[in-house]
Write an enzyme that holds these catalytic residues in place. Sequence first.
Site, PDB file in Angstrom:
ATOM      1  N   LYS A 279       0.786  -1.121  -0.042  1.00  0.00           N
ATOM      2  CA  LYS A 279       0.008  -0.028  -0.014  1.00  0.00           C
ATOM      3  C   LYS A 279       0.930   1.246  -0.036  1.00  0.00           C
ATOM      4  O   LYS A 279       1.883   1.260   0.161  1.00  0.00           O
ATOM      5  CB  LYS A 279      -0.744   0.215   1.259  1.00  0.00           C
ATOM      6  CG  LYS A 279      -2.019  -0.956   1.255  1.00  0.00           C
ATOM      7  CD  LYS A 279      -2.858  -0.676   2.491  1.00  0.00           C
ATOM      8  CE  LYS A 279      -3.871  -1.605   2.783  1.00  0.00           C
ATOM      9  NZ  LYS A 279      -5.018  -1.530   1.642  1.00  0.00           N
ATOM     10  N   GLU A 351      -6.585  -9.410   0.596  1.00  0.00           N
ATOM     11  CA  GLU A 351      -6.305 -10.560   1.506  1.00  0.00           C
ATOM     12  C   GLU A 351      -7.650 -10.782   2.449  1.00  0.00           C
ATOM     13  O   GLU A 351      -7.547 -12.037   2.955  1.00  0.00           O
ATOM     14  CB  GLU A 351      -5.116 -10.062   2.295  1.00  0.00           C
ATOM     15  CG  GLU A 351      -5.333  -9.476   3.537  1.00  0.00           C
ATOM     16  CD  GLU A 351      -5.791  -8.023   3.497  1.00  0.00           C
ATOM     17  OE1 GLU A 351      -5.596  -7.611   2.415  1.00  0.00           O
ATOM     18  OE2 GLU A 351      -6.559  -7.429   4.450  1.00  0.00           O
ATOM     19  N   ARG A 353     -10.383 -11.213   1.838  1.00  0.00           N
ATOM     20  CA  ARG A 353     -11.473 -12.428   1.249  1.00  0.00           C
ATOM     21  C   ARG A 353     -10.625 -13.803   1.411  1.00  0.00           C
ATOM     22  O   ARG A 353     -11.263 -14.797   1.458  1.00  0.00           O
ATOM     23  CB  ARG A 353     -11.901 -12.000  -0.063  1.00  0.00           C
ATOM     24  CG  ARG A 353     -10.749 -11.944  -0.968  1.00  0.00           C
ATOM     25  CD  ARG A 353     -11.042 -11.193  -2.164  1.00  0.00           C
ATOM     26  NE  ARG A 353     -11.035  -9.515  -2.011  1.00  0.00           N
ATOM     27  CZ  ARG A 353     -11.386  -8.609  -3.056  1.00  0.00           C
ATOM     28  NH1 ARG A 353     -11.832  -9.075  -4.175  1.00  0.00           N
ATOM     29  NH2 ARG A 353     -11.545  -7.292  -2.849  1.00  0.00           N
TER      30      ARG A 353
HETATM   31  N1  BES Z   1      -8.255  -3.462   4.559  1.00  0.00           N
HETATM   32  C1  BES Z   1      -8.412  -3.185   2.954  1.00  0.00           C
HETATM   33  C2  BES Z   1      -9.779  -2.396   2.776  1.00  0.00           C
HETATM   34  C3  BES Z   1      -9.606  -0.940   3.373  1.00  0.00           C
HETATM   35  C4  BES Z   1      -9.116  -0.060   2.797  1.00  0.00           C
HETATM   36  C5  BES Z   1     -10.368  -0.739   4.293  1.00  0.00           C
HETATM   37  C6  BES Z   1      -8.803   1.365   2.968  1.00  0.00           C
HETATM   38  C7  BES Z   1     -10.613   0.789   4.897  1.00  0.00           C
HETATM   39  C8  BES Z   1      -9.692   1.677   4.210  1.00  0.00           C
HETATM   40  C9  BES Z   1      -8.479  -4.381   2.184  1.00  0.00           C
HETATM   41  O1  BES Z   1      -7.687  -5.487   2.522  1.00  0.00           O
HETATM   42  C10 BES Z   1      -7.746  -3.864   0.653  1.00  0.00           C
HETATM   43  O2  BES Z   1      -6.814  -3.701   0.715  1.00  0.00           O
HETATM   44  N2  BES Z   1      -8.716  -3.794  -0.208  1.00  0.00           N
HETATM   45  C11 BES Z   1      -8.345  -3.548  -1.464  1.00  0.00           C
HETATM   46  C12 BES Z   1      -8.915  -4.410  -2.487  1.00  0.00           C
HETATM   47  C13 BES Z   1      -8.385  -4.326  -3.971  1.00  0.00           C
HETATM   48  C14 BES Z   1      -6.895  -4.686  -4.185  1.00  0.00           C
HETATM   49  C15 BES Z   1      -9.223  -5.200  -4.749  1.00  0.00           C
HETATM   50  C16 BES Z   1      -8.834  -2.198  -1.742  1.00  0.00           C
HETATM   51  O3  BES Z   1      -9.818  -1.785  -1.318  1.00  0.00           O
HETATM   52  O4  BES Z   1      -8.153  -1.418  -2.313  1.00  0.00           O
HETATM   53 ZN    ZN Z   2      -7.228  -5.488   4.598  1.00  0.00          ZN
HETATM   54 MN    MN Z   3      -5.547  -5.319   1.933  1.00  0.00          MN
END
Ligand code: BES
Ligand code: ZN
Ligand code: MN
Length: 498
Positions: A279, A351, A353
């Site tokens: 990230k 991750e 899911r």
């Molecule tokens: N934990 C995150 C989702 C998240 C991001 C929640 C920011 C709250 C604030 C999750 O694991 C994630 O990184 N999801 C990705 C999915 C994508 C790679 C399909 C996302 O939402 O960017």
């Molecule tokens: Zn996450």
């Molecule tokens: Mn994630």
Amino acid sequence: MNYVTSLKSASEVKTDCLIIGVFNKNNLGIAAKNINDVSENIITKLYKSGDINTAIGSTKIIHSAKNIKADRLLIVGLGDKDSFGRDEFRRVNQAAMNAIKNIKLSNFANYLFLDEAPNTKDYYKGRHFIESYFSSIYQFDQLKTGIKKINPIIKKIIIGISSKNNSEKVKLGCTHGQAISLGSKIAKDLGNLPANVCTPSYLAKESKKFAKIYKKLSVKILNESMLKKLKMNSFLSVTAGSKEPAKLIEMHYKGAKNQKSHVLVGKGITFDTGGISIKPSAAMDEMKYDMCGAATVIGTIIAIAEMNLPVNLSVIVPACENRPSSTATLPGDIVKSMSGQTIEILNTDAEGRLVLCDALTYARRFKPKYIVDVATLTGACVIALGHHRTAIMSNSDELSDELMNAGDKSNDLCWKMPMGREYEMQLNSNFADMANIGGRYGGSITAACFLGKFTRNMKWAHLDIAGTAWTSGAKKGSTGRPVPLLSQFILNQSSIDI
Ligand code: BES
Ligand code: ZN
Ligand code: MN
């Protein structure tokens, strides 16, 4: 906490602080009218001089009212009388509790219950009031050194009721409000703890502690070698880059005989760096909140145990870190999940899911009546619904309606989003049974469709709490949501009359 109801008039109640309300246009609430009558029109005078404001939620504390037994008065603005309903009742109670939270009181008397709030049962009046009391005094300072703010030690709360009110229901509402507040506090504390404290092992250890407190609660922890035996390769692929051992936490509350269990599954990523699909740095600290699904299902089972409800409830938490390292899962890797279905991991940051799908498969063995998973699953959910509502996606209209209703009753709102074959197709993979991402569009829905492939033939709903689990900015902190919603949902499934 000691809750007592009182039929005494406002001027007669002996207390450190008496809470009364005034509607717009100096339309006095029942308690305020009583005080005004015995105390030389004090409220009317304050209104005329502009010392009190009747806009909803305004507050003023005064110390010098004649002929009353209370040491001080807290006067709360109630807004327009015509529009005073459930929501307004909750808002004025919240404002009142915020106004007294820093005063040293050993008791206070809430006389806002005397005024009618249409469509609000006595039970819910008690509950919303107590929940606002506990949320006003919540603070997280366990990791600060130096002088800590000490909470006032309230020993007794007096609630002024008229003979029309049902004292038992008011008190039941208060007791349940306290139980749900405890669940929320547990969820908030776990959420707010940083990832170097709140590891998967820490979550496991804390869960074990709860089993010692409640005798209807039992806890089982599965370690990585057990997870390997169960073929939870999807879950294990997420923890592959981390030195912290993954844990699967199982909590079972048995409050009834011969009843099907409800199962709650909570995403427990104690920190989400994104893994190899790392990230960006901005606000990455907030990914310590990626275990809020876990925190809230644990908080909920404690709330249910505290209420001693005649239901059976199980909680499953897959807990691990998502980190890059030389042993971390790579984009393109294919794993075989516990269900036997294979997954192409195109993005290691999707991750949640991957841990949930194995936990959902595992949960089948408990033959749940309903299964609900709770997860900070997608950033897309925050774009869709903002920070106000949790998203629901479900394969059962009956279940999603129950959740919507519970959200409404508990004022912990959610909203239903669609699922469907068109969305599911976005997960097609050239190399495995499915990919773990479905492209930019409809990201929350494709995430739910992914989970849906593991919950066939079960009545299942998924709650995406990415927008509601915590607040960012100056007031950064865990909200404890959706503990109220989930507690209400289980309460509604029980035979308790509220
Ligand atoms: N934990 C995150 C989702 C998240 C991001 C929640 C920011 C709250 C604030 C999750 O694991 C994630 O990184 N999801 C990705 C999915 C994508 C790679 C399909 C996302 O939402 O960017
Ligand atoms: Zn996450
Ligand atoms: Mn994630």
